[in-house]
Motif scaffolding. Structure first.
Motif, PDB file in Angstrom:
ATOM      1  N   ARG A   6      21.040 -21.524  44.793  1.00 58.34           N
ATOM      2  CA  ARG A   6      19.850 -21.123  44.042  1.00 58.34           C
ATOM      3  C   ARG A   6      19.855 -21.627  42.604  1.00 58.34           C
ATOM      4  O   ARG A   6      18.818 -21.613  41.946  1.00 58.34           O
ATOM      5  N   PRO A  11      18.542 -14.802  37.915  1.00 62.99           N
ATOM      6  CA  PRO A  11      18.109 -13.920  36.827  1.00 62.99           C
ATOM      7  C   PRO A  11      18.805 -14.157  35.484  1.00 62.99           C
ATOM      8  O   PRO A  11      18.119 -14.198  34.450  1.00 62.99           O
ATOM      9  N   GLU A  69      24.242 -10.719  44.242  1.00 63.68           N
ATOM     10  CA  GLU A  69      23.476 -11.949  44.078  1.00 63.68           C
ATOM     11  C   GLU A  69      22.126 -11.853  44.778  1.00 63.68           C
ATOM     12  O   GLU A  69      22.043 -11.397  45.916  1.00 63.68           O
ATOM     13  N   PRO A  70      21.067 -12.316  44.120  1.00 66.97           N
ATOM     14  CA  PRO A  70      19.757 -12.353  44.770  1.00 66.97           C
ATOM     15  C   PRO A  70      19.802 -13.246  46.015  1.00 66.97           C
ATOM     16  O   PRO A  70      20.472 -14.273  46.031  1.00 66.97           O
ATOM     17  N   ASN A  88      15.894  -1.071  39.656  1.00 72.32           N
ATOM     18  CA  ASN A  88      16.397  -2.367  39.180  1.00 72.32           C
ATOM     19  C   ASN A  88      17.088  -2.246  37.827  1.00 72.32           C
ATOM     20  O   ASN A  88      16.682  -2.881  36.856  1.00 72.32           O
ATOM     21  N   TYR A  91      18.147  -5.583  36.011  1.00 71.72           N
ATOM     22  CA  TYR A  91      17.010  -6.282  35.403  1.00 71.72           C
ATOM     23  C   TYR A  91      16.459  -5.501  34.217  1.00 71.72           C
ATOM     24  O   TYR A  91      16.061  -6.089  33.213  1.00 71.72           O
ATOM     25  N   PHE A 125      12.137 -12.389  41.963  1.00 70.11           N
ATOM     26  CA  PHE A 125      13.285 -11.772  42.628  1.00 70.11           C
ATOM     27  C   PHE A 125      13.016 -10.399  43.241  1.00 70.11           C
ATOM     28  O   PHE A 125      13.389 -10.161  44.388  1.00 70.11           O
ATOM     29  N   ILE A 126      12.411  -9.506  42.483  1.00 67.62           N
ATOM     30  CA  ILE A 126      12.323  -8.113  42.924  1.00 67.62           C
ATOM     31  C   ILE A 126      11.542  -7.958  44.228  1.00 67.62           C
ATOM     32  O   ILE A 126      11.986  -7.240  45.127  1.00 67.62           O
ATOM     33  N   ASP A 128      11.147  -9.997  46.733  1.00 64.81           N
ATOM     34  CA  ASP A 128      11.975 -10.448  47.856  1.00 64.81           C
ATOM     35  C   ASP A 128      13.142  -9.492  48.118  1.00 64.81           C
ATOM     36  O   ASP A 128      13.496  -9.225  49.271  1.00 64.81           O
ATOM     37  N   GLU A 129      13.754  -8.985  47.052  1.00 58.11           N
ATOM     38  CA  GLU A 129      14.869  -8.053  47.212  1.00 58.11           C
ATOM     39  C   GLU A 129      14.398  -6.758  47.866  1.00 58.11           C
ATOM     40  O   GLU A 129      15.086  -6.208  48.736  1.00 58.11           O
TER      41      GLU A 129
END
Length: 151
Positions: A6, A11, A69-70, A88, A91, A125-126, A128-129
């Motif tokens: 990635r 992040p 890890e994302p 989160n 983040y 990111f968020i 998808d997570e």
């Protein structure tokens, strides 16, 4: 997906980019300058709190033996520690560090840049997570999402 696959879309790299952008706009286009010793102290306090929250949250990934890890498949739904308050916290910690730096720099333009970080991280990111957590933990994840704010 491994972190190296990635890179640089990670992040911390995004946070570093926002940090650099804050520094540049504070110097080149400060809009409103408000740098005072009290704002420098407030900024430093926000940054330290942000680091502390992120580290506290990272410790929970180790305790639960799940990937930090994302893009990795989650092995545990973390709902303890800082995750009781916020879905989160790493983040959020990064966002507080960036806001603290912006306040420390004493420029409204830097603050505006810092305020963009949560939007980028949510989009990159968020979402998808959260989808991965829904897939892995179903209703348990839904209940957690319903009872805990994202930011």
């Amino acid at each position: 997906m491994a972190m190296r696959d990635r890179f640089p879309d990670l992040p911390p790299v995004w946070a570093a980019g926002f940090f650099a952008a804050e520094w540049i706009v504070a110097d080149v286009l400060p809009i409103v300058a408000f740098g005072q010793p009290v704002t420098a102290l407030l900024g430093a306090m926000l940054a330290v709190c942000g680091f502390a929250i992120a580290i506290w949250a990272a410790i929970w990934f180790g305790r639960k033996k799940t990937a930090i890890e994302p893009g990795e498949t989650p092995k545990a739904l973390i709902v303890e520690g800082p995750f009781r308050i916020n879905r989160n916290p790493i983040y959020t910690g990064m966002a507080l560090v960036l806001l603290g730096v912006a306040v420390w720099l004493g420029a409204l333009s830097a603050v505006i840049v810092a305020l963009g970080f949560p939007f980028v991280i949510t989009a990159r990111f968020i979402r998808d997570e959260e989808a991965a957590l829904r897939k892995a933990f179903g209703q348990k994840a839904e209940r957690y999402f319903a009872g805990t704010r994202r930011w």
